[in-house]
Write a protein that holds these residues in place. Structure first.
Motif, mmCIF file in Angstrom:
data_model
loop_
_atom_site.group_PDB
_atom_site.id
_atom_site.type_symbol
_atom_site.label_atom_id
_atom_site.label_comp_id
_atom_site.label_asym_id
_atom_site.label_seq_id
_atom_site.Cartn_x
_atom_site.Cartn_y
_atom_site.Cartn_z
ATOM 1 N N GLN A 31 0.844 -1.182 0.000
ATOM 2 C CA GLN A 31 0.000 0.000 0.000
ATOM 3 C C GLN A 31 0.887 1.241 0.000
ATOM 4 O O GLN A 31 1.824 1.342 0.787
ATOM 5 C CB GLN A 31 -0.911 0.021 1.227
ATOM 6 N N SER A 32 0.588 2.180 -0.891
ATOM 7 C CA SER A 32 1.456 3.340 -1.050
ATOM 8 C C SER A 32 1.535 4.188 0.207
ATOM 9 O O SER A 32 2.520 4.887 0.436
ATOM 10 C CB SER A 32 0.953 4.204 -2.224
ATOM 11 N N ASP A 33 0.500 4.150 1.068
ATOM 12 C CA ASP A 33 0.512 4.967 2.275
ATOM 13 C C ASP A 33 1.143 4.237 3.452
ATOM 14 O O ASP A 33 1.287 4.799 4.529
ATOM 15 C CB ASP A 33 -0.908 5.404 2.647
ATOM 16 N N VAL A 34 1.531 2.964 3.278
ATOM 17 C CA VAL A 34 2.140 2.208 4.365
ATOM 18 C C VAL A 34 3.488 1.642 3.911
ATOM 19 O O VAL A 34 4.543 2.135 4.290
ATOM 20 C CB VAL A 34 1.205 1.069 4.856
ATOM 21 N N ILE A 35 3.462 0.588 3.126
ATOM 22 C CA ILE A 35 4.694 -0.006 2.582
ATOM 23 C C ILE A 35 4.701 0.226 1.076
ATOM 24 O O ILE A 35 3.848 -0.293 0.356
ATOM 25 C CB ILE A 35 4.769 -1.518 2.883
ATOM 26 N N ASP A 36 5.629 1.020 0.608
ATOM 27 C CA ASP A 36 5.713 1.370 -0.810
ATOM 28 C C ASP A 36 6.601 0.346 -1.529
ATOM 29 O O ASP A 36 7.718 0.071 -1.093
ATOM 30 C CB ASP A 36 6.293 2.766 -0.960
ATOM 31 N N GLU A 37 6.087 -0.208 -2.625
ATOM 32 C CA GLU A 37 6.856 -1.180 -3.388
ATOM 33 C C GLU A 37 8.188 -0.607 -3.851
ATOM 34 O O GLU A 37 9.210 -1.301 -3.866
ATOM 35 C CB GLU A 37 6.052 -1.667 -4.584
ATOM 36 N N ASP A 43 10.079 1.434 -2.306
ATOM 37 C CA ASP A 43 11.044 1.396 -1.203
ATOM 38 C C ASP A 43 11.629 0.000 -1.028
ATOM 39 O O ASP A 43 12.802 -0.155 -0.671
ATOM 40 C CB ASP A 43 10.381 1.846 0.098
ATOM 41 N N ILE A 44 10.810 -1.033 -1.254
ATOM 42 C CA ILE A 44 11.318 -2.402 -1.166
ATOM 43 C C ILE A 44 12.313 -2.663 -2.290
ATOM 44 O O ILE A 44 13.397 -3.221 -2.069
ATOM 45 C CB ILE A 44 10.153 -3.413 -1.219
ATOM 46 N N VAL A 45 11.955 -2.250 -3.504
ATOM 47 C CA VAL A 45 12.847 -2.434 -4.652
ATOM 48 C C VAL A 45 14.163 -1.698 -4.430
ATOM 49 O O VAL A 45 15.242 -2.205 -4.760
ATOM 50 C CB VAL A 45 12.163 -1.947 -5.946
ATOM 51 N N ALA A 46 14.092 -0.504 -3.847
ATOM 52 C CA ALA A 46 15.291 0.303 -3.625
ATOM 53 C C ALA A 46 16.168 -0.249 -2.509
ATOM 54 O O ALA A 46 17.306 0.186 -2.349
ATOM 55 C CB ALA A 46 14.900 1.741 -3.305
ATOM 56 N N GLY A 47 15.649 -1.203 -1.726
ATOM 57 C CA GLY A 47 16.433 -1.799 -0.653
ATOM 58 C C GLY A 47 16.354 -1.053 0.662
ATOM 59 O O GLY A 47 17.172 -1.299 1.561
ATOM 60 N N ARG A 48 15.374 -0.148 0.818
ATOM 61 C CA ARG A 48 15.289 0.631 2.051
ATOM 62 C C ARG A 48 14.908 -0.236 3.257
ATOM 63 O O ARG A 48 15.171 0.150 4.401
ATOM 64 C CB ARG A 48 14.274 1.764 1.898
ATOM 65 N N PHE A 49 14.288 -1.402 3.014
ATOM 66 C CA PHE A 49 13.899 -2.279 4.118
ATOM 67 C C PHE A 49 14.915 -3.398 4.357
ATOM 68 O O PHE A 49 14.734 -4.199 5.267
ATOM 69 C CB PHE A 49 12.513 -2.886 3.853
ATOM 70 N N ASP A 50 15.966 -3.454 3.562
ATOM 71 C CA ASP A 50 16.981 -4.491 3.754
ATOM 72 C C ASP A 50 17.667 -4.313 5.103
ATOM 73 O O ASP A 50 18.178 -3.239 5.418
ATOM 74 C CB ASP A 50 18.027 -4.431 2.636
#
Length: 293
Positions: free
Chosen positions: A76-82, A84-91
Motif C-alpha cells: 500500500q502506497s501509504d504504508v509499505i511502498d513497493e 522502497d522495497i525495490v530500492a532496498g530501504r527495508f533491507d
C-alpha cells in the motif's frame, strides 16, 4: 510495562490480546502494525490496524540455530511502498514483535526481535523473512591476518575523518546512465580519486541510498563515476550526490593518500608463501632485514 499483569490476564483464559510489530529501517523511519481491530500506541509508535499486514507463527529454537518467522502484507502506497522495497530501504531493517493486551497496552511482552532478511514480491503482496538475533552468531568472527587493511575507511578501526573537502565532495549529477554511471563536476580531484569509494544520493527519490564506486575517470574538469551495481531507485540529472574518496586497502595508499598509516590494520611485511625458498644473495644488501623482496 507489566509482563506479570499480562501473564495474569492470560491465566484467566480471556482473549484480549493481539500482536504488534514495529519495523525500523536503517534510515530511522519506523512503521508500526497490529492484527487488532483498532490502532494501538506505545513506545512512541502508532501501530496501524488496517495496513494489510499479518505475521505467521513464531518458530523459536535453542542453540545457535536461527529463530525465523515471516511477515506478509499488501503493498500500500501509504504504508509499505513497493518502490522502497525495490530500492532496498527495508533491507536489514530491525523488527520487534510484542504480545499485547489490547485494552491495556502497558501489559505486553516482546516475543521476537531481529532483522528483515529476504523479501519477495508477488501479485501486489510481499513476504519478508525475519531473522532472529542468533543469526549474527552464525557469521564468521575474528580477524584475518592479511597484507591489506581489514578496516573500512572511516570506521572506528580506521579512525580517519572523511568530513574534509580534500576527501569528500557534494555535487549535482550532470548526466545519469542507468542509475549506475554519473557525470559530475569535481575539478579539484585527480583521476581515480573516488575509485573504491562510496556514492551517496542526497536528494530526489533515491535519497539516502548508497553505492560502491567501481571506476572514476577524470574528463576535463569533470569525473565520470561508475558503480558496481545500479542504485535501485530513479536518479535524475540535477539530483545531489556525495562522493567519498576510495581506499584500495594498501599500506602505501594509507600512508600517502590519507596520512593515516598509524591506524593501518594490515600486515604489509608479512612474508609470502615462498619465504622458505628465499636464500641470501651476494647482490643484495646483508643488513639483517627480510630476505623477501
Amino acid at each position: 510495562m507489566s509482563k506479570q499483569d499480562l501473564f495474569e490476564h492470560l491465566k484467566t483464559g480471556q482473549t484480549h490480546v493481539c500482536q504488534c510489530w514495529a519495523i525500523t529501517r536503517k534510515d530511522g523511519v519506523t512503521f508500526g502494525f497490529t492484527d487488532h481491530d483498532n490502532p494501538l500506541s506505545f513506545e512512541g509508535v502508532t501501530f496501524l490496524a488496517d495496513s494489510g499486514m499479518s505475521a505467521k507463527s513464531l518458530a523459536a529454537s535453542t542453540g545457535l540455530s536461527v529463530n525465523n518467522t515471516e511477515a506478509m502484507g499488501l503493498l500500500q502506497s501509504d504504508v509499505i511502498d513497493e518502490a522502497d522495497i525495490v530500492a532496498g530501504r527495508f533491507d536489514g531493517a530491525e523488527i520487534t514483535t510484542w504480545l499485547v493486551q489490547w485494552d491495556a497496552p502497558d501489559n505486553r511482552q516482546v516475543r521476537f526481535a531481529g532483522t528483515i532478511g529476504e523479501i519477495t514480491r508477488k501479485s501486489g503482496q510481499f513476504e519478508a523473512e525475519l531473522r532472529g538475533l542468533t543469526e549474527a552468531l552464525n557469521q564468521p568472527q575474528g580477524r584475518s591476518f592479511l597484507r591489506s587493511c581489514s578496516a573500512v575507511l572511516g570506521d572506528d578501526a580506521c579512525a580517519f575523518n572523511l568530513n574534509s573537502p580534500t576527501y569528500r565532495v557534494t555535487t549535482d549529477a550532470i548526466t545519469v546512465e542507468e542509475n549506475r554511471t554519473f557525470l559530475v563536476e569535481a575539478s579539484t580531484f585527480v583521476d581515480r580519486w573516488f575509485e573504491q569509494g562510496k556514492l551517496t544520493v542526497l536528494s530526489g527519490s533515491a535519497k539516502d541510498l548508497t553505492g560502491a564506486i567501481k571506476h572514476d575517470r577524470r574528463e576535463g574538469n569533470r569525473h565520470r563515476v561508475t558503480l558496481w551495481h545500479p542504485i535501485r531507485a530513479e536518479i535524475n540529472a540535477g539530483d545531489t550526490l556525495r562522493l567519498d574518496a576510495g581506499c584500495d586497502k594498501r599500506a602505501e595508499t594509507c600512508r600517502v593518500k590519507f596520512n593515516n598509516f598509524i591506524n593501518f590494520q594490515g600486515f604489509p611485511d608479512m612474508p609470502g608463501e615462498d619465504w622458505l625458498m628465499s636464500v641470501p644473495r651476494s647482490s643484495d644488501d646483508s643488513d639483517g632485514g627480510s630476505l623477501v623482496r
